[in-house]
Motif scaffolding. Structure first.
Motif, PDB file in Angstrom:
ATOM      1  N   CYS A   1     -11.280  -2.295   0.276  1.00 15.53           N
ATOM      2  CA  CYS A   1     -12.156  -3.464   0.348  1.00 15.53           C
ATOM      3  C   CYS A   1     -12.495  -3.928   1.766  1.00 15.53           C
ATOM      4  CB  CYS A   1     -11.509  -4.641  -0.389  1.00 15.53           C
ATOM      5  SG  CYS A   1     -10.979  -4.289  -2.074  1.00 15.53           S
ATOM      6  N   TYR A   2     -11.494  -3.842   2.665  1.00 19.28           N
ATOM      7  CA  TYR A   2     -11.672  -4.413   3.997  1.00 19.28           C
ATOM      8  C   TYR A   2     -12.781  -3.756   4.802  1.00 19.28           C
ATOM      9  CZ  TYR A   2      -7.326  -7.151   3.564  1.00 19.28           C
ATOM     10  OH  TYR A   2      -6.351  -8.028   3.198  1.00 19.28           O
ATOM     11  N   GLY A   3     -13.154  -2.520   4.491  1.00 24.76           N
ATOM     12  CA  GLY A   3     -14.216  -1.843   5.226  1.00 24.76           C
ATOM     13  C   GLY A   3     -15.530  -2.608   5.195  1.00 24.76           C
ATOM     14  N   CYS A   4     -15.795  -3.319   4.091  1.00 24.82           N
ATOM     15  CA  CYS A   4     -17.052  -4.059   3.945  1.00 24.82           C
ATOM     16  C   CYS A   4     -16.852  -5.568   3.813  1.00 24.82           C
ATOM     17  CB  CYS A   4     -17.794  -3.584   2.700  1.00 24.82           C
ATOM     18  SG  CYS A   4     -18.293  -1.856   2.741  1.00 24.82           S
TER      19      CYS A   4
ATOM     20  N   ASN B   1     -14.802  -9.050   8.464  1.00 24.52           N
ATOM     21  CA  ASN B   1     -15.721  -9.685   9.416  1.00 24.52           C
ATOM     22  C   ASN B   1     -17.191  -9.469   9.074  1.00 24.52           C
ATOM     23  OD1 ASN B   1     -13.589 -10.694  10.881  1.00 24.52           O
ATOM     24  ND2 ASN B   1     -13.515  -8.948  12.254  1.00 24.52           N
ATOM     25  N   SER B   2     -17.547  -8.294   8.532  1.00 19.46           N
ATOM     26  CA  SER B   2     -18.948  -8.028   8.209  1.00 19.46           C
ATOM     27  C   SER B   2     -19.393  -8.798   6.966  1.00 19.46           C
ATOM     28  CB  SER B   2     -19.191  -6.537   8.015  1.00 19.46           C
ATOM     29  OG  SER B   2     -18.357  -6.024   6.999  1.00 19.46           O
ATOM     30  N   ALA B   3     -18.463  -9.199   6.110  1.00 21.01           N
ATOM     31  CA  ALA B   3     -18.726 -10.042   4.944  1.00 21.01           C
ATOM     32  C   ALA B   3     -19.951  -9.599   4.144  1.00 21.01           C
ATOM     33  CB  ALA B   3     -18.845 -11.505   5.363  1.00 21.01           C
ATOM     34  N   LEU B   4     -19.958  -8.344   3.724  1.00 14.24           N
ATOM     35  CA  LEU B   4     -21.048  -7.832   2.911  1.00 14.24           C
ATOM     36  C   LEU B   4     -21.235  -8.724   1.680  1.00 14.24           C
ATOM     37  CD1 LEU B   4     -22.898  -5.332   3.206  1.00 14.24           C
ATOM     38  CD2 LEU B   4     -21.417  -4.195   1.584  1.00 14.24           C
ATOM     39  N   SER B   5     -22.468  -9.089   1.371  1.00 15.88           N
ATOM     40  CA  SER B   5     -22.813 -10.005   0.276  1.00 15.88           C
ATOM     41  C   SER B   5     -22.151 -11.372   0.433  1.00 15.88           C
ATOM     42  CB  SER B   5     -22.448  -9.409  -1.091  1.00 15.88           C
ATOM     43  OG  SER B   5     -23.225  -8.274  -1.352  1.00 15.88           O
ATOM     44  N   GLY B   6     -21.838 -11.726   1.671  1.00 18.15           N
ATOM     45  CA  GLY B   6     -21.228 -13.019   1.936  1.00 18.15           C
ATOM     46  C   GLY B   6     -19.771 -13.108   1.512  1.00 18.15           C
ATOM     47  N   LEU B   7     -19.168 -11.981   1.158  1.00 15.71           N
ATOM     48  CA  LEU B   7     -17.810 -11.976   0.626  1.00 15.71           C
ATOM     49  C   LEU B   7     -16.805 -11.409   1.610  1.00 15.71           C
ATOM     50  CD1 LEU B   7     -15.828 -12.363  -1.730  1.00 15.71           C
ATOM     51  CD2 LEU B   7     -16.477 -10.085  -2.521  1.00 15.71           C
ATOM     52  N   ARG B   8     -15.747 -12.174   1.827  1.00 19.21           N
ATOM     53  CA  ARG B   8     -14.593 -11.696   2.589  1.00 19.21           C
ATOM     54  C   ARG B   8     -13.405 -11.661   1.636  1.00 19.21           C
ATOM     55  NH1 ARG B   8     -14.218 -13.665   8.744  1.00 19.21           N
ATOM     56  NH2 ARG B   8     -12.308 -12.497   8.442  1.00 19.21           N
ATOM     57  N   LEU B   9     -12.598 -10.613   1.760  1.00 24.15           N
ATOM     58  CA  LEU B   9     -11.432 -10.458   0.898  1.00 24.15           C
ATOM     59  C   LEU B   9     -10.140 -10.395   1.703  1.00 24.15           C
ATOM     60  CD1 LEU B   9     -12.858  -7.878  -1.665  1.00 24.15           C
ATOM     61  CD2 LEU B   9     -12.574 -10.338  -1.972  1.00 24.15           C
ATOM     62  N   ASP B  10     -10.160 -10.953   2.916  1.00 24.00           N
ATOM     63  CA  ASP B  10      -8.984 -10.873   3.771  1.00 24.00           C
ATOM     64  C   ASP B  10      -8.162 -12.158   3.811  1.00 24.00           C
ATOM     65  OD1 ASP B  10     -11.220 -11.867   5.115  1.00 24.00           O
ATOM     66  OD2 ASP B  10     -10.646 -11.042   7.045  1.00 24.00           O
ATOM     67  N   SER B  11      -8.422 -13.076   2.885  1.00 23.56           N
ATOM     68  CA  SER B  11      -7.544 -14.237   2.717  1.00 23.56           C
ATOM     69  C   SER B  11      -7.782 -14.803   1.322  1.00 23.56           C
ATOM     70  CB  SER B  11      -7.801 -15.323   3.766  1.00 23.56           C
ATOM     71  OG  SER B  11      -8.875 -16.154   3.391  1.00 23.56           O
TER      72      SER B  11
ATOM     73  N   LYS C   1     -20.310  -2.571  -8.983  1.00 24.15           N
ATOM     74  CA  LYS C   1     -19.273  -1.545  -9.073  1.00 24.15           C
ATOM     75  C   LYS C   1     -18.649  -1.370  -7.696  1.00 24.15           C
ATOM     76  CE  LYS C   1     -21.240   1.126 -12.867  1.00 24.15           C
ATOM     77  NZ  LYS C   1     -21.675   2.451 -13.302  1.00 24.15           N
ATOM     78  N   MET C   2     -17.415  -1.819  -7.583  1.00 20.10           N
ATOM     79  CA  MET C   2     -16.706  -1.725  -6.313  1.00 20.10           C
ATOM     80  C   MET C   2     -15.368  -1.029  -6.537  1.00 20.10           C
ATOM     81  SD  MET C   2     -18.442  -3.038  -3.885  1.00 20.10           S
ATOM     82  CE  MET C   2     -20.163  -3.236  -4.220  1.00 20.10           C
ATOM     83  N   PRO C   3     -14.821  -0.382  -5.542  1.00 22.44           N
ATOM     84  CA  PRO C   3     -15.451  -0.091  -4.257  1.00 22.44           C
ATOM     85  C   PRO C   3     -16.615   0.870  -4.431  1.00 22.44           C
ATOM     86  CG  PRO C   3     -13.248   0.895  -4.382  1.00 22.44           C
ATOM     87  CD  PRO C   3     -13.473   0.133  -5.635  1.00 22.44           C
ATOM     88  N   SER C   4     -17.526   0.779  -3.513  1.00 22.91           N
ATOM     89  CA  SER C   4     -18.718   1.614  -3.563  1.00 22.91           C
ATOM     90  C   SER C   4     -18.333   3.096  -3.476  1.00 22.91           C
ATOM     91  CB  SER C   4     -19.628   1.247  -2.392  1.00 22.91           C
ATOM     92  OG  SER C   4     -20.815   1.981  -2.456  1.00 22.91           O
ATOM     93  N   GLY C   5     -18.845   3.872  -4.409  1.00 25.14           N
ATOM     94  CA  GLY C   5     -18.623   5.317  -4.349  1.00 25.14           C
ATOM     95  C   GLY C   5     -17.473   5.834  -5.186  1.00 25.14           C
ATOM     96  N   ASN C   6     -16.443   5.015  -5.405  1.00 25.58           N
ATOM     97  CA  ASN C   6     -15.330   5.496  -6.218  1.00 25.58           C
ATOM     98  C   ASN C   6     -14.643   4.331  -6.910  1.00 25.58           C
ATOM     99  OD1 ASN C   6     -14.309   4.503  -3.798  1.00 25.58           O
ATOM    100  ND2 ASN C   6     -12.551   5.841  -3.809  1.00 25.58           N
ATOM    101  N   LYS C   7     -13.969   4.617  -7.998  1.00 27.94           N
ATOM    102  CA  LYS C   7     -13.289   3.586  -8.768  1.00 27.94           C
ATOM    103  C   LYS C   7     -11.806   3.600  -8.409  1.00 27.94           C
ATOM    104  CE  LYS C   7     -12.872   1.907 -13.478  1.00 27.94           C
ATOM    105  NZ  LYS C   7     -12.771   2.286 -14.869  1.00 27.94           N
TER     106      LYS C   7
END
Length: 121
Positions: A30-33, A36-46, A82-88
Motif C-alpha cells: 500500500c505504501y508505494g501509492c 506522501n503521494s496520497a493517490l486518490s487523496g488516501l494515505r494509509l500510513d497512520s 481493486k487494490m493493490p493495483s495489479g495483484n490481489k
C-alpha cells in the motif's frame, strides 16, 4: 522436559499483531501509492489517515471490516476499486486485515524513526 512452544498468533488487538502482520502488508502493498503521494487523496500510513480516508471516504470503519473500503478494495468486490493495483493480496493477509479492523485497528504509538547514529556524538 522441554517447554511447549505456543504456535498461536498474537491477539489481533496487540501491537505485535500489527507489527508482525499488518504493517508488512501495508508497507509491501500500500505504501508505494498511499503515503506522501496520497493517490486518490488516501494515505494509509497512520490510523488517523485511514479513518479520514480519501476521495471515496474513510478507508476503515474501526470494528466493522464489512463496512471498510480498505477491505472491499483488497477483496476486489468492486470492479472500480481493486487494490493493490495489479495483484490481489493473499487470503490470509485479507483475513489478518479484517481481524485487525474488527479488533479495534490498534496502531502502536511508535517512537521516533530509527536513525543510524555515529558513536561519539
Amino acid at each position: 522436559q522441554a517447554p511447549v512452544l505456543q504456535a498461536q498468533s498474537p491477539n489481533a488487538s496487540s501491537p505485535e499483531f500489527f507489527e508482525n502482520k499488518i504493517r508488512p502488508i501495508l508497507a509491501n502493498s500500500c505504501y508505494g501509492c498511499h503515503t506522501n503521494s496520497a493517490l486518490s487523496g488516501l494515505r494509509l500510513d497512520s490510523l488517523d489517515f485511514m479513518k479520514k480516508g480519501g476521495k471515496r471516504g474513510p478507508a476503515i470503519v474501526v470494528g466493522e471490516p464489512e463496512n471498510s473500503l480498505l477491505i472491499k478494495a483488497v477483496k476486489h468486490v468492486d470492479p472500480n476499486l481493486k487494490m493493490p493495483s495489479g495483484n490481489k493480496l493473499k487470503d490470509s493477509e485479507i483475513a489478518d486485515l479484517e481481524s485487525w479492523i474488527k479488533a479495534g485497528a490498534a496502531w502502536p504509538k511508535s517512537a521516533a524513526p530509527v536513525v543510524a547514529s555515529t558513536p561519539g556524538k
